[in-house]
Motif scaffolding. Structure first.
Motif, PDB file in Angstrom:
ATOM      1  N   ARG A 115       0.812  -1.224   0.000  1.00 55.84           N
ATOM      2  CA  ARG A 115       0.000   0.000   0.000  1.00 55.84           C
ATOM      3  C   ARG A 115       0.844   1.272   0.000  1.00 55.84           C
ATOM      4  O   ARG A 115       0.303   2.369   0.076  1.00 55.84           O
ATOM      5  CB  ARG A 115      -0.926   0.011   1.230  1.00 55.84           C
ATOM      6  N   SER A 136       3.142   4.361  -1.435  1.00 59.98           N
ATOM      7  CA  SER A 136       3.257   5.091  -2.696  1.00 59.98           C
ATOM      8  C   SER A 136       4.614   4.775  -3.323  1.00 59.98           C
ATOM      9  O   SER A 136       5.498   4.230  -2.660  1.00 59.98           O
ATOM     10  CB  SER A 136       3.148   6.583  -2.428  1.00 59.98           C
ATOM     11  N   GLN A 144       7.449   6.310  -1.326  1.00 62.40           N
ATOM     12  CA  GLN A 144       7.673   5.633  -0.040  1.00 62.40           C
ATOM     13  C   GLN A 144       8.398   4.311  -0.255  1.00 62.40           C
ATOM     14  O   GLN A 144       9.326   3.966   0.476  1.00 62.40           O
ATOM     15  CB  GLN A 144       6.326   5.405   0.653  1.00 62.40           C
ATOM     16  N   ASP A 188       8.264  11.963  -5.240  1.00 64.49           N
ATOM     17  CA  ASP A 188       7.702  13.309  -5.229  1.00 64.49           C
ATOM     18  C   ASP A 188       8.838  14.271  -4.869  1.00 64.49           C
ATOM     19  O   ASP A 188       9.902  13.834  -4.421  1.00 64.49           O
ATOM     20  CB  ASP A 188       6.553  13.396  -4.225  1.00 64.49           C
TER      21      ASP A 188
END
Lengths: 321, 254
Positions: free
Chosen positions: A142, A144, A147, A174
């Motif tokens: 789960r 991103s 991450q 990001d």
């Protein structure tokens, strides 16, 4: 720029064939061909190339994940194909697809990997440094993309490696994660770690790399520091003289008459201009004087020599591939 | 000097690495609900089913005495073949095998850790199934435990080799389908819980050569008669060696 210490990685004439492939009538495909490179301690060495250029294959041969067809590889002075646990403990690997079990939670996973080493990093400090605490209760599945990349970097680092392989480290990051990861890479480089990374992003290479190998069609075509690559025009094999001046200013195209000949002026949209060519200091003075007489203040003004992207496109061609 | 980085001091010792991986894989297996159903719930349901129906009557022993050794064999197949096969198949898909093989654990340590986890889970299955069977009246011969456990380990080795062979050569979705289907087919018709004499005559000659039939028969002989049938042991050894060699030859790490 090259260090007198023994390199962390030396690849000499690497050849890698894959196959046999049905799409080639059962023939082998040569994905890496006579590729050579040297990576030093305390430096970031970047393999820059388009997708499919052979970067990941090269890295995987150096990591012992793929057996090479020919050539020699010295990883911390040893052959990766016969690497034992001692050599593997000194090498950190971040794979392109992460390689982390989807059901795992970040901190138990890092503790598990840390358990493979005699003197691992302090997991808590590493978690803190890479901001992993924010998602420590989430399973890998789960997370991103950013991450996942940070966790994969932590897992590659936890054993205190002397050489760190990063395959596309900024994929999915990001801007905040990217800054965090780039800062850490620079810190590790300064601490003496040898870092070898692949990227297809020019910006990554410009920001991170001490030394760049441009890879195309399975072999290294050009190498040098970023500054060296930018100074040299590989299309004409001469020093770069061409620059581009970008600016936004009112006043229309009337300034063109004041400039010297041989400069190419483009109005990219109303009020936005670029001037390309062998721009001289006198051209700059002429342009700014022209504005001063009319009391025009440009909204933006930017002078650029070639970017690494231009270098790359000069070398690998501008065709879509 | 980076605050994080400290000098590299080499790998943890090999036994420590294998223990670490074995523990991690064991916890992962025990946390997986589907695996627990396959490893504990379905074998217990089969045990109760065989005890309350007359399927095994007339074979020269109480229902539970005949059923339990076969259920233990089924447990070995659940964990070593289906459970471990599926887990390895998906680890391969997600690059977990490749990542772990770049750490000091390496490929050998990874396989050793998986085998260790299979043995630990099998041991827990034997405790649970043994306790429930005891509650249902199972009276194993005490002297049968040592050869019985030895046979279970041998069976687990054969099924682990087969599970790794499947997991390492086909896509994980196919591994999922193949190992689940074979679990049902071998469980029902492979001579593992239902002895060969109770199967259709067409199958009777075949099941002795299957790892399921060999392990089921060997465990029943050990616990019911107190004998270890060497043909069955030979069959299990052969499957272990052949599947192990094939897995080493054809296992793809990525």
């Amino acid at each position: 720029m090259r260090s007198p210490e023994s390199p962390v990685l030396t690849i000499d004439g690497l050849i890698k064939d894959v196959g046999p492939l049905a799409s080639l009538d059962g023939k082998m495909l040569r994905v890496v061909s006579e590729l050579s490179l040297v990576a030093e301690r305390g430096q970031v060495t970047a393999l820059l190339g388009a997708n499919g250029a052979g970067k990941t294959t090269t890295l995987e041969c150096a990591q012992g994940l793929q057996k090479r067809t020919g050539g020699s590889i010295s990883l911390l002075g040893a052959d990766p194909d016969t690497a034992g646990a001692d050599l593997r403990s000194r090498v950190g690997v971040m794979l392109q697809d992460g390689g982390l079990p989807p059901s795992a939670r970040p901190i138990p996973l890092l503790r598990h990997v840390a358990g493979m080493y005699k003197n691992p990093m302090d997991v808590d400090a590493l978690v803190e440094r890479l901001g992993i605490g924010q998602f420590s209760r989430t399973s890998v599945r789960r997370l991103s993309g950013g991450q996942k990349q940070r966790l994969a970097l932590a897992a590659a680092l936890v054993g205190n490696p002397e050489i760190l392989f990063l395959d596309e480290p900024s994929a999915g990051l990001d801007p905040q994660s990217r800054q965090m990861v780039f800062d850490l890479i620079a810190e590790l480089r300064d601490a003496g770690m040898g870092i070898v990374l692949t990227t297809h992003l020019m910006d990554d290479a410009e920001r991170l790399a001490d030394y760049v190998y441009i890879i195309d069609g399975g072999h290294n075509v050009v190498e040098g520091t970023v500054a060296e690559l930018l100074r040299h025009d590989h299309a004409t094999d001469s020093a770069v003289t061409e620059r581009t001046l970008y600016f936004d200013a009112p006043g229309g195209l009337d300034f063109v008459g004041a400039l010297g000949a041989g400069l190419q002026v483009t109005e990219t949209r109303s009020g936005s201009y670029s001037i390309t060519g062998a721009i001289t200091p006198k051209d700059l003075a002429t342009l700014t004087a022209w504005w001063a007489e009319r009391n025009i203040m440009p909204a933006s003004l930017r002078l650029e020599a070639r970017s690494l992207e231009d270098v790359f496109l000069d070398i690998s061609g501008r065709d879509l591939r | 000097m980076s605050k994080l980085l400290s000098p590299n001091a080499g790998p943890a010792s090999l036994p420590r690495r294998i223990m670490q991986q074995g523990r991690y894989e064991t916890i992962t297996m025990l946390r997986n609900g589907e695996q627990l159903i396959l490893a504990i719930v379905l074998p217990l349901m089969a045990l109760v089913g065989l005890v309350v129906t007359p399927l095994l009557d007339g074979l020269g022993g109480s229902r539970v005495d005949i059923a339990t050794p076969g259920i233990l064999a089924l447990c070995a197949m659940s964990t070593a073949f289906t459970g471990q096969g599926i887990a390895t198949g998906f680890d391969r898909r997600y690059g977990v095998l490749r990542f772990l093989s770049t750490t000091p654990l390496g490929r050998g340590g990874l396989i050793a850790g998986k085998i260790l986890a299979v043995l630990v889970v099998l041991f827990l299955q034997v405790l649970v199934v043994g306790a429930v069977a005891g509650f249902l009246g199972w009276q194993p011969r005490p002297e049968a435990w040592l050869p019985g456990l030895g046979l279970l380990i041998l069976g687990a080795a054969a099924f682990t080799a087969l599970g790794l062979l499947v997991a390492g050569t086909v896509r994980p979705e196919a591994t999922l389908a193949i190992t689940n289907l074979l679990w049902i087919l071998l469980g029902a018709l492979g001579g593992i819980v239902v002895p060969a004499d109770r199967l259709p005559s067409l199958l009777q000659g075949i099941v002795h050569f299957l790892p399921s039939g060999a392990l089921g028969q060997a465990l029943r002989d050990a616990f019911l008669v107190g004998a270890v049938p060497f043909p069955a042991v030979l069959v299990l050894l052969l499957w272990t060696v052949l599947a192990g060699a094939a897995a080493i030859r054809w296992f793809k790490w990525n």
